[in-house]
Design a protein around this motif. Structure first.
Motif, PDB file in Angstrom:
ATOM      1  N   UNK A   1       0.834  -1.195   0.000  1.00  0.00           N
ATOM      2  CA  UNK A   1       0.000   0.000   0.000  1.00  0.00           C
ATOM      3  C   UNK A   1       0.870   1.246   0.000  1.00  0.00           C
ATOM      4  N   UNK A   2       0.437   2.261  -0.692  1.00  0.00           N
ATOM      5  CA  UNK A   2       1.180   3.512  -0.780  1.00  0.00           C
ATOM      6  C   UNK A   2       0.233   4.651  -0.455  1.00  0.00           C
ATOM      7  N   UNK A   3       0.711   5.872  -0.736  1.00  0.00           N
ATOM      8  CA  UNK A   3      -0.153   7.028  -0.510  1.00  0.00           C
ATOM      9  C   UNK A   3      -1.472   6.874  -1.257  1.00  0.00           C
ATOM     10  N   UNK A   4      -1.425   6.233  -2.421  1.00  0.00           N
ATOM     11  CA  UNK A   4      -2.647   6.021  -3.185  1.00  0.00           C
ATOM     12  C   UNK A   4      -3.641   5.147  -2.436  1.00  0.00           C
ATOM     13  N   UNK A   5      -3.136   4.333  -1.497  1.00  0.00           N
ATOM     14  CA  UNK A   5      -4.019   3.487  -0.699  1.00  0.00           C
ATOM     15  C   UNK A   5      -4.701   4.261   0.415  1.00  0.00           C
ATOM     16  N   UNK A   6      -4.190   5.453   0.713  1.00  0.00           N
ATOM     17  CA  UNK A   6      -4.736   6.277   1.787  1.00  0.00           C
ATOM     18  C   UNK A   6      -4.992   7.693   1.255  1.00  0.00           C
ATOM     19  N   UNK A   7      -5.857   7.819   0.256  1.00  0.00           N
ATOM     20  CA  UNK A   7      -6.035   9.134  -0.387  1.00  0.00           C
ATOM     21  C   UNK A   7      -6.569  10.204   0.549  1.00  0.00           C
ATOM     22  N   UNK A   8      -7.402   9.820   1.495  1.00  0.00           N
ATOM     23  CA  UNK A   8      -7.945  10.808   2.432  1.00  0.00           C
ATOM     24  C   UNK A   8      -6.926  11.177   3.497  1.00  0.00           C
ATOM     25  N   UNK A   9      -6.234  10.183   4.033  1.00  0.00           N
ATOM     26  CA  UNK A   9      -5.272  10.423   5.105  1.00  0.00           C
ATOM     27  C   UNK A   9      -4.141  11.332   4.644  1.00  0.00           C
ATOM     28  N   UNK A  10      -3.747  11.202   3.385  1.00  0.00           N
ATOM     29  CA  UNK A  10      -2.615  11.989   2.895  1.00  0.00           C
ATOM     30  C   UNK A  10      -3.030  13.139   1.984  1.00  0.00           C
ATOM     31  N   UNK A  11      -4.261  13.582   2.140  1.00  0.00           N
ATOM     32  CA  UNK A  11      -4.682  14.799   1.444  1.00  0.00           C
ATOM     33  C   UNK A  11      -4.461  15.991   2.358  1.00  0.00           C
ATOM     34  N   UNK A  12      -4.104  17.148   1.811  1.00  0.00           N
ATOM     35  CA  UNK A  12      -3.874  18.330   2.651  1.00  0.00           C
ATOM     36  C   UNK A  12      -5.180  18.843   3.244  1.00  0.00           C
ATOM     37  N   UNK A  13      -5.051  19.632   4.274  1.00  0.00           N
ATOM     38  CA  UNK A  13      -6.219  20.217   4.937  1.00  0.00           C
ATOM     39  C   UNK A  13      -5.807  21.554   5.535  1.00  0.00           C
ATOM     40  N   UNK A  14      -6.760  22.449   5.685  1.00  0.00           N
ATOM     41  CA  UNK A  14      -6.497  23.758   6.275  1.00  0.00           C
ATOM     42  C   UNK A  14      -7.363  23.941   7.512  1.00  0.00           C
ATOM     43  N   UNK A  15      -6.720  24.294   8.617  1.00  0.00           N
ATOM     44  CA  UNK A  15      -7.424  24.664   9.851  1.00  0.00           C
ATOM     45  C   UNK A  15      -7.316  26.179   9.977  1.00  0.00           C
ATOM     46  N   UNK A  16      -8.395  26.892   9.652  1.00  0.00           N
ATOM     47  CA  UNK A  16      -8.287  28.341   9.575  1.00  0.00           C
ATOM     48  C   UNK A  16      -7.346  28.694   8.443  1.00  0.00           C
ATOM     49  N   UNK A  18      -4.079  27.650   8.711  1.00  0.00           N
ATOM     50  CA  UNK A  18      -2.977  26.708   8.871  1.00  0.00           C
ATOM     51  C   UNK A  18      -3.109  25.572   7.868  1.00  0.00           C
ATOM     52  N   UNK A  19      -2.224  25.532   6.894  1.00  0.00           N
ATOM     53  CA  UNK A  19      -2.235  24.483   5.876  1.00  0.00           C
ATOM     54  C   UNK A  19      -1.384  23.317   6.349  1.00  0.00           C
ATOM     55  N   UNK A  20      -1.958  22.119   6.323  1.00  0.00           N
ATOM     56  CA  UNK A  20      -1.273  20.916   6.789  1.00  0.00           C
ATOM     57  C   UNK A  20      -1.155  19.921   5.648  1.00  0.00           C
ATOM     58  N   UNK A  21      -0.050  19.158   5.636  1.00  0.00           N
ATOM     59  CA  UNK A  21       0.242  18.259   4.517  1.00  0.00           C
ATOM     60  C   UNK A  21      -0.582  16.981   4.540  1.00  0.00           C
ATOM     61  N   UNK A  22      -1.038  16.571   5.721  1.00  0.00           N
ATOM     62  CA  UNK A  22      -1.843  15.348   5.816  1.00  0.00           C
ATOM     63  C   UNK A  22      -2.723  15.408   7.046  1.00  0.00           C
ATOM     64  N   UNK A  23      -3.432  14.318   7.325  1.00  0.00           N
ATOM     65  CA  UNK A  23      -4.453  14.303   8.382  1.00  0.00           C
ATOM     66  C   UNK A  23      -3.976  13.566   9.641  1.00  0.00           C
ATOM     67  N   UNK A  24      -2.677  13.297   9.758  1.00  0.00           N
ATOM     68  CA  UNK A  24      -2.137  12.564  10.903  1.00  0.00           C
ATOM     69  C   UNK A  24      -1.751  13.552  11.999  1.00  0.00           C
ATOM     70  N   UNK A  25      -2.262  13.312  13.214  1.00  0.00           N
ATOM     71  CA  UNK A  25      -2.001  14.221  14.325  1.00  0.00           C
ATOM     72  C   UNK A  25      -1.350  13.471  15.479  1.00  0.00           C
ATOM     73  N   UNK A  26      -0.255  14.038  15.986  1.00  0.00           N
ATOM     74  CA  UNK A  26       0.268  13.624  17.288  1.00  0.00           C
ATOM     75  C   UNK A  26      -0.372  14.553  18.305  1.00  0.00           C
ATOM     76  N   UNK A  27      -1.389  14.063  18.997  1.00  0.00           N
ATOM     77  CA  UNK A  27      -2.158  14.920  19.905  1.00  0.00           C
ATOM     78  C   UNK A  27      -1.379  15.173  21.195  1.00  0.00           C
TER      79      UNK A  27
END
Length: 654
Positions: A1-16, A18-27
């Protein structure tokens, strides 16, 4: 599996903004890596490993916004400008690897775990409502103090922006101060901060407004809260949804971070770091409900230890981002591995809680039983290649031997591991047979993969004698032969029907209807065997050589286990030592009074009396005059954590 296997997890997102490269968070999570209340080299190295490993967002652990917020010894403080240099250094390093960085702003209210000098500090809350877990009676906050604390959140946020962070997160989860104002069963106030839901959300709404007033455009503001406190007198999901709608309507927040549980009760606290018996991603429905009600970007955290789970949660619309905190404590490179198509190489967290939250509760820096480098980045770091290739023989295929073999091979040695059993794993194979411990077997899967990737020659079903050693011709030997069940001497040992825990788990014992489990270690073995036998219909008495079952293990694992024992009708006898037994009775002795305690009608005595090291191979290797190193229970019987750490060190010494 590669990034293509996790299209949502490795899509960028913006919080306000703040642009982030993926959806993985170290809380945010306690690391005990701060240096006298400040961020220093150890904590920076820890978070750098996770930023370098592919985390999209790192949230730094709780920091105290006000002098009244002390809840443990030596906490991180952000109530003066002295904190700015440490956070600035952290921001430069983390953001240099492409991760976003947000700081948690914290006030515990009545949730006081410890103090700075051994004396109990005065705790403050919305009202004088005590908590159940820490037995703290708080002092109600005056209107003047409320205003001061609200302002302190704003001032702390200003410091974080000055330090170069991307945002802050208000910690209103797990029954901490903002949640105490929100909870009508805790908040008994009759002023503008109590009564109606609008009034009870006012404290949080004014904190968010104060942060916005003190910070510039583009600075992200989040709120962490429990979607369900799962506690007696705790906030429930419907109340939380209504509160979230009110708070979100203010327009001051960029995201919500959703967890479960509460620090205020033992039952609720289990969800702060849920053990392996909770289902993967079990909090996702809570996040989905809040996301749908508010429309805000939502982070969900709770037993999400594999990218497949995170991808599914995001794809199903249950969250926008996933907290994978323990997953990255166990394997900081989890993000990179998933993105590069190496998901099968991820060292998956098994939810044991032993060295992560367990270390915090014991006052030690964070680590992981599978990954001893976590929390020790400066001491252990990345090993160098060996100066010269050697022929290394590892004897014993439990966690210690497996780790030693993998590390020695990674350094460039020719390594063969010899295990006399047909399967690898040692005592981990038994641990996974206990109720709610099946995931512990993941340590075997993970270490096997590490050995395969390193090129270890694995030889199972091979007993080692001096002839085998001579035939292999090692330059160095690593001995990790483990331990065997301890059978202590006691009166009547030959008369009673006596078996040990290993025989029970391996199905090698005929167990009678009435059982007494004699638990010397007070760890998960005695509890687990008692639970297993009770589930199978036996009448079980658990005699513990301590003041409670599970006394030596992490409190969330222990407390949940004690609850299950109670539900199964297991009779617990604390403060007991094994004295003797006969055909139908077991004789105990109270460890404080030395008085006899006689348990009649016992068909089977089950020994959970710890272990004794297996040293015969060590003696043989010594006799051959070979360079050798020891790891794990053959040194002294302890746990998988020590075995893996010693295996790593042995693999680096050869």
């Amino acid at each position: 599996m590669s990034q293509a296997s996790f299209p949502n997890l490795f899509s960028p997102i913006t919080l306000g903004s703040l642009a982030l490269r993926n959806r993985i968070v170290s809380t945010g999570h306690e690391t005990h890596l701060n240096e006298k209340g400040r961020i220093g080299d150890r904590m920076i190295a820890y978070h750098e490993a996770r930023a370098r490993g592919g985390a999209g967002l790192i949230v730094v652990e709780v920091a105290l916004v006000h002098p009244s917020a002390v809840f443990v010894a030596d906490p991180i403080r952000v109530d003066t400008d002295d904190c700015i240099p440490g956070y600035r250094r952290l921001a430069e390093v983390v953001k240099g690897h492409g991760s976003g960085l947000i700081a948690q702003l914290f006030h515990p209210g009545r949730e006081m775990l410890a103090s700075e000098d051994g004396t109990a500090p005065v705790s403050y809350s919305a009202s004088a409502t005590p908590n159940e877990r820490f037995h703290v009676m708080p002092r109600p906050m005056t209107p003047e103090m409320i205003a001061e604390v609200i302002a302190s959140y704003g001032a702390a946020a200003r410091r974080m922006q000055e330090a170069g962070l991307d945002g802050v997160e208000i910690v209103a989860s797990h029954g901490y101060l903002p949640a105490q104002f929100l909870n009508g069963q805790v908040n008994r106030r009759e002023d503008a901060y109590g009564g109606s839901l609008e009034n009870r959300t006012r404290f949080i709404r004014e904190i968010a407004a104060a942060i916005r007033a003190e910070t510039g455009a583009g600075f992200a503001v989040g709120l962490r809260l429990s979607g369900d406190e799962r506690s007696h007198e705790g906030l429930e999901a419907d109340e939380i949804l209504d509160a979230c709608e009110l708070i979100a309507a203010e327009g001051t927040l960029d995201y919500l971070s959703v967890v479960a549980g509460s620090s205020a009760t033992l039952a609720g606290s289990v969800h702060i770091a849920p053990p392996m018996y909770e289902a993967a991603g079990y909090t996702a429905p809570l996040g989905q409900a809040i996301r749908e009600r508010t429309g805000l970007a939502t982070i969900v955290t709770g037993r999400i230890n594999q990218p497949q789970e995170a991808e599914k949660i995001i794809a199903n619309g249950q969250a926008d981002m996933c907290g994978m905190t323990r997953a990255m404590i166990c394997d900081p490179e989890a993000g990179n591995k998933a993105q590069e198509g190496r998901a099968e190489d991820i060292r998956a967290c098994i939810g044991c809680n032993q060295a992560c939250i367990g270390h915090f509760h014991d006052g030690y820096p964070i680590s992981c039983i599978q990954n001893p480098v976590s929390g020790r980045e400066l001491q252990l770091g990345t090993p160098s290649l060996a100066a010269a290739k050697r022929r290394v023989m590892v004897i014993g295929g439990g966690p210690g031997g497996m780790k030693a073999a993998a590390v020695a091979a990674e350094r460039g040695h020719e390594v063969a591991l010899f295990e006399q059993e047909a399967q690898l794993g040692g005592q981990a194979r038994l641990a996974q047979l206990l109720p709610h411990r099946a995931e512990f077997g993941g340590i075997i899967t993970n270490l096997t993969r590490e050995m395969e990737l390193a090129g270890v020659d694995i030889r199972t079903g091979t007993a080692v004698d001096d002839g085998v050693i001579r035939d292999y011709g090692p330059d160095a030997v690593i001995i990790a032969t483990g331990a065997a069940p301890r059978w202590p001497e006691f009166e009547g040992r030959g008369e009673a029907h006596t078996v040990d825990a290993w025989q029970v788990l391996q199905g090698q014992a005929d167990i009678g209807k009435s059982v007494l489990v004699a638990d010397w270690r007070a760890d998960w073995v005695g509890m687990g065997v008692a639970e297993l036998l009770a589930q199978n219909g036996h009448h079980v008495r658990l005699a513990v050589n301590g003041y409670m079952p599970g006394q030596t293990i992490q409190m969330y694992v222990r407390d949940a286990g004690i609850g299950r024992l109670h539900s199964l009708g297991v009779e617990v006898l604390p403060y007991m030592r094994l004295f003797g037994a006969d055909e139908d009775s077991v004789y105990l002795q109270h460890i404080m009074s030395n008085e006899a305690v006689i348990c009649e009608g016992v068909d089977t005595l089950v020994l959970c009396q710890g272990h004794v090291p297996r040293n015969s191979v060590e003696e043989m290797v010594r006799g051959l005059g070979l360079e050798h190193h020891l790891a794990g229970d053959c040194v002294a019987p302890r746990t998988a954590e020590e075995a893996v750490l010693e295996g790593l060190r042995a693999g680096r010494r050869v």
